[in-house]
Design an enzyme around this catalytic site. Structure first.
Site, mmCIF file in Angstrom:
data_model
loop_
_atom_site.group_PDB
_atom_site.id
_atom_site.type_symbol
_atom_site.label_atom_id
_atom_site.label_comp_id
_atom_site.label_asym_id
_atom_site.label_seq_id
_atom_site.Cartn_x
_atom_site.Cartn_y
_atom_site.Cartn_z
ATOM 1 N N GLU A 1 -14.708 4.036 22.162
ATOM 2 C CA GLU A 1 -14.614 4.543 20.793
ATOM 3 C C GLU A 1 -14.022 3.462 19.882
ATOM 4 O O GLU A 1 -13.069 2.804 20.248
ATOM 5 C CB GLU A 1 -13.723 5.803 20.776
ATOM 6 C CG GLU A 1 -13.624 6.468 19.431
ATOM 7 C CD GLU A 1 -15.004 6.700 18.824
ATOM 8 O OE1 GLU A 1 -15.828 7.404 19.423
ATOM 9 O OE2 GLU A 1 -15.262 6.169 17.729
ATOM 10 N N LEU B 1 -7.812 -9.314 7.234
ATOM 11 C CA LEU B 1 -7.172 -10.553 6.779
ATOM 12 C C LEU B 1 -6.037 -10.223 5.808
ATOM 13 O O LEU B 1 -5.814 -10.955 4.854
ATOM 14 C CB LEU B 1 -8.190 -11.476 6.102
ATOM 15 C CG LEU B 1 -9.151 -12.230 7.022
ATOM 16 C CD1 LEU B 1 -10.071 -13.145 6.205
ATOM 17 C CD2 LEU B 1 -8.401 -13.073 8.059
ATOM 18 N N CYS C 1 -3.360 1.245 19.624
ATOM 19 C CA CYS C 1 -4.395 0.499 20.362
ATOM 20 C C CYS C 1 -4.130 -0.998 20.532
ATOM 21 O O CYS C 1 -4.078 -1.486 21.659
ATOM 22 C CB CYS C 1 -5.741 0.711 19.685
ATOM 23 S SG CYS C 1 -6.329 2.401 19.847
HETATM 24 N N1 LIG Z 1 -6.123 6.578 18.699
HETATM 25 C C1 LIG Z 1 -7.084 5.750 18.368
HETATM 26 O O1 LIG Z 1 -7.236 5.338 17.211
HETATM 27 C C2 LIG Z 1 -8.082 5.290 19.402
HETATM 28 C C3 LIG Z 1 -9.235 4.589 18.989
HETATM 29 C C4 LIG Z 1 -10.141 4.188 19.962
HETATM 30 C C5 LIG Z 1 -9.895 4.423 21.302
HETATM 31 N N2 LIG Z 1 -8.754 5.073 21.687
HETATM 32 C C6 LIG Z 1 -8.546 5.347 23.108
HETATM 33 O O2 LIG Z 1 -8.821 6.714 23.361
HETATM 34 C C7 LIG Z 1 -7.961 7.218 24.385
HETATM 35 C C8 LIG Z 1 -7.204 8.422 23.879
HETATM 36 O O3 LIG Z 1 -6.347 7.999 22.824
HETATM 37 P P1 LIG Z 1 -5.625 9.036 21.852
HETATM 38 O O4 LIG Z 1 -4.949 8.228 20.796
HETATM 39 O O5 LIG Z 1 -6.587 10.081 21.484
HETATM 40 O O6 LIG Z 1 -4.527 9.634 22.880
HETATM 41 P P2 LIG Z 1 -3.576 10.906 22.685
HETATM 42 O O7 LIG Z 1 -2.348 10.592 23.438
HETATM 43 O O8 LIG Z 1 -3.492 11.271 21.232
HETATM 44 O O9 LIG Z 1 -4.369 12.090 23.412
HETATM 45 C C9 LIG Z 1 -4.574 12.172 24.800
HETATM 46 C C10 LIG Z 1 -4.560 13.660 25.171
HETATM 47 O O10 LIG Z 1 -5.010 13.805 26.523
HETATM 48 C C11 LIG Z 1 -4.316 14.900 27.099
HETATM 49 N N3 LIG Z 1 -4.451 14.837 28.568
HETATM 50 C C12 LIG Z 1 -3.934 13.951 29.443
HETATM 51 N N4 LIG Z 1 -4.325 14.231 30.690
HETATM 52 C C13 LIG Z 1 -5.123 15.325 30.624
HETATM 53 C C14 LIG Z 1 -5.841 16.104 31.585
HETATM 54 N N5 LIG Z 1 -5.824 15.807 32.892
HETATM 55 N N6 LIG Z 1 -6.557 17.152 31.153
HETATM 56 C C15 LIG Z 1 -6.592 17.470 29.840
HETATM 57 N N7 LIG Z 1 -5.950 16.775 28.890
HETATM 58 C C16 LIG Z 1 -5.218 15.719 29.265
HETATM 59 C C17 LIG Z 1 -2.910 14.733 26.568
HETATM 60 O O11 LIG Z 1 -2.166 15.947 26.646
HETATM 61 C C18 LIG Z 1 -3.185 14.309 25.118
HETATM 62 O O12 LIG Z 1 -3.223 15.413 24.237
HETATM 63 C C19 LIG Z 1 -7.077 6.045 24.799
HETATM 64 O O13 LIG Z 1 -7.641 5.404 25.899
HETATM 65 C C20 LIG Z 1 -7.121 5.137 23.586
HETATM 66 O O14 LIG Z 1 -6.906 3.797 23.926
HETATM 67 C C21 LIG Z 1 -7.846 5.520 20.761
#
Ligand SMILES: NC(=O)c1ccc[n+]([C@@H]2O[C@H](COP(=O)([O-])OP(=O)(O)OC[C@H]3O[C@@H](n4cnc5c(N)ncnc54)[C@H](O)[C@@H]3O)[C@@H](O)[C@H]2O)c1
Length: 438
Positions: free
Chosen positions: A151, A253, A263
């Site tokens: 993503e 920039l 991230c």
């Molecule tokens: N936040 C961003 O802007 C962004 C952008 C691109 C990619 N990512 C990637 O996406 C992924 C998620 O990031 P995020 O910021 O959404 O994380 P987050 O911490 O906001 O959300 C993760 C969620 O997963 C849940 N979870 C964990 N284990 C679980 C399970 N076994 N079953 C059900 N739910 C479970 C947690 O309770 C939590 O609510 C990461 O790998 C991150 O690097 C994040």
């Protein structure tokens, strides 16, 4: 198409709501009961512009639902997205994959019929192979394809980014999985969002390479800003001068206090670990991580210098705490080391952020939270602009001057013009530009 979204955080909730808006039937699963309870009552766990309306609309249309029960959601789904967190592992900076593998074991036990398991979480190259192996171990009979689909959305503009992406990367060489993924993203494809199919490992690496490159751009202009300060040049004009070159581009920039957020810090570290595991030194990324850490640690010194070194007992008003505007995310925000260092030197810190104060409260103590920018500035000895929220861009400068005990502003985001600050008689310190003294 029936979709299960495992993990309902920033990425899972936005992705789930947007896919529902395309017409898919999406069940968002999270193991945090408070989060699901809140969503069922219409409360968003995060601040993201437009999200509440999007969620409400799709819940009403019965295309979006929330649950803590993974198994039924997975059993009914043709596509299962993994959007759980992959934070930095304490100690070595490797991506902590325990949430991914935990969820995969549960998914494996629950799948029925042909199912595409899509890793949307950011995971190191090769993780897809391990996910596939785990599924086979738990359920040798499962008819599952494992696909990588990183993503690229930005917090604060997440819905727009999801609906109008520069590209959608899908890592699979399986024809049937390709067809399913093309169907998932068909509405975006019709909008000209290019669907890029690659091998799974390539797709996993694209995500880290993209983030490391953007982090490099930010860090590069930050170092040029330091040079501008010493050499009497203006970094905003330098950035414009180079950014108009199409080969460089103007985005990322903006000189500032160093990158933070959920991230870049963790993904650059994880990429370094991957490089080490493969015996490939990634010296540019290594420098970026080191330079950025040092920069964040040095920002408090600018505030102290603006008060001629006399910070003990002084009141510092921070405008902005989130790592960037339009989000309440405090993960690795530059505001954290600034607050800690100022408190360490005996300053009293108060702060105002339009959205992030509740999150900030969980990670910072002894901060006086205020209800508006002007309230925050009232009686403070120095104002520090940490996050460039729109509402800080057009403050009534005469009022600001009257509220502060002395007219000193440290602007870590360069949101004011030097001439205006000079005209209003401020001592104004910004990034990569000359300061003004009254
Ligand atoms: N936040 C961003 O802007 C962004 C952008 C691109 C990619 N990512 C990637 O996406 C992924 C998620 O990031 P995020 O910021 O959404 O994380 P987050 O911490 O906001 O959300 C993760 C969620 O997963 C849940 N979870 C964990 N284990 C679980 C399970 N076994 N079953 C059900 N739910 C479970 C947690 O309770 C939590 O609510 C990461 O790998 C991150 O690097 C994040």
């Amino acid at each position: 198409m029936r979709v299960a979204m495992i993990g309902t955080g920033y990425v899972g909730l936005v992705t789930g709501a947007c896919l529902a808006d395309f017409g898919h039937v999406v069940t968002c699963v999270d193991k945090d009961p408070a989060k699901i309870e809140g969503l069922l009552a219409g409360r968003m766990p995060i601040y993201e512009p437009g999200l509440e309306d999007l969620v409400a609309r799709n819940v009403r249309e019965k295309r979006l639902s929330f649950t803590t029960e993974l198994a039924p959601a997975v059993r009914d789904a043709a596509v299962v997205f993994l959007a759980v967190g992959t934070p930095s592992r304490r100690g070595d900076g490797h991506a902590d994959l325990s949430y991914v593998y935990g969820a995969v074991r549960e998914i494996a036990a629950a799948v029925e019929g042909f199912t595409v398991v899509v890793t949307k979480s950011t995971v190191p190259v090769g993780t897809g192979d391990e996910v596939e192996r785990l599924i086979r171990e738990v359920r040798p009979d499962a008819d599952v394809r494992v696909v990588s689909n990183p993503e690229f959305l930005r917090e604060g503009a997440a819905i727009e980014d999801f609906k109008r992406p520069d590209r959608i990367v899908v890592g699979t060489e399986d024809e049937r999985a390709k067809e399913v993924m093309a169907e998932v993203y068909r509405p975006l494809h019709l909008n000209q969002g290019p669907l890029l199919f690659t091998a799974r490992r390539t797709s996993e690496l694209i995500k880290y390479a993209a983030n490391a490159f953007l982090a490099t751009k930010v860090t590069f202009i930050n170092e040029i800003a330091d040079l501008c300060e010493k050499a009497g040049a203006n970094v905003q004009e330098v950035a414009r001068g180079i950014g108009l070159d199409n080969r460089i581009g103007s985005k990322f920039l903006h000189a500032g206090p160093g990158f933070g957020g959920s991230c870049f810090p963790k993904d650059t570290l994880a990429l370094l670990r991957t490089g080490q595991e493969h015996g490939v030194p990634l010296r540019i990324v290594e420098a970026v991580v080191g330079v950025n850490d040092a920069r964040k640690a040095a920002m408090a010194r600018r505030v102290i210098a603006a008060l001629d070194g006399n910070i003990a007992g002084k009141t510092v008003a921070l405008l902005g705490l989130a790592f960037k505007p339009n989000t309440d995310d405090m993960r690795d925000s530059p505001s954290i080391p600034i607050v800690l260092a100022l408190q360490d030197k005996g300053a009293k810190v108060r702060a105002y952020d339009p959205q992030a104060m509740e999150e900030a409260h969980k990670v910072l103590s002894d901060v006086g939270y205020r209800s508006s920018a002007y309230d925050c500035l009232d009686g403070a000895d120095v104002a520090v602009i940490v996050t460039e929220w729109d509402e800080f861009r057009a403050l009534d400068l005469e009022r600001v001057k009257n509220l502060l005990t002395q007219p000193v502003i440290v602007d870590l985001r360069n949101i004011y013009r030097l001439e205006d600050m000079k005209r209003h008689g401020f001592r104004y310190e910004s990034i990569g530009r000359e300061g003004t003294a009254p």
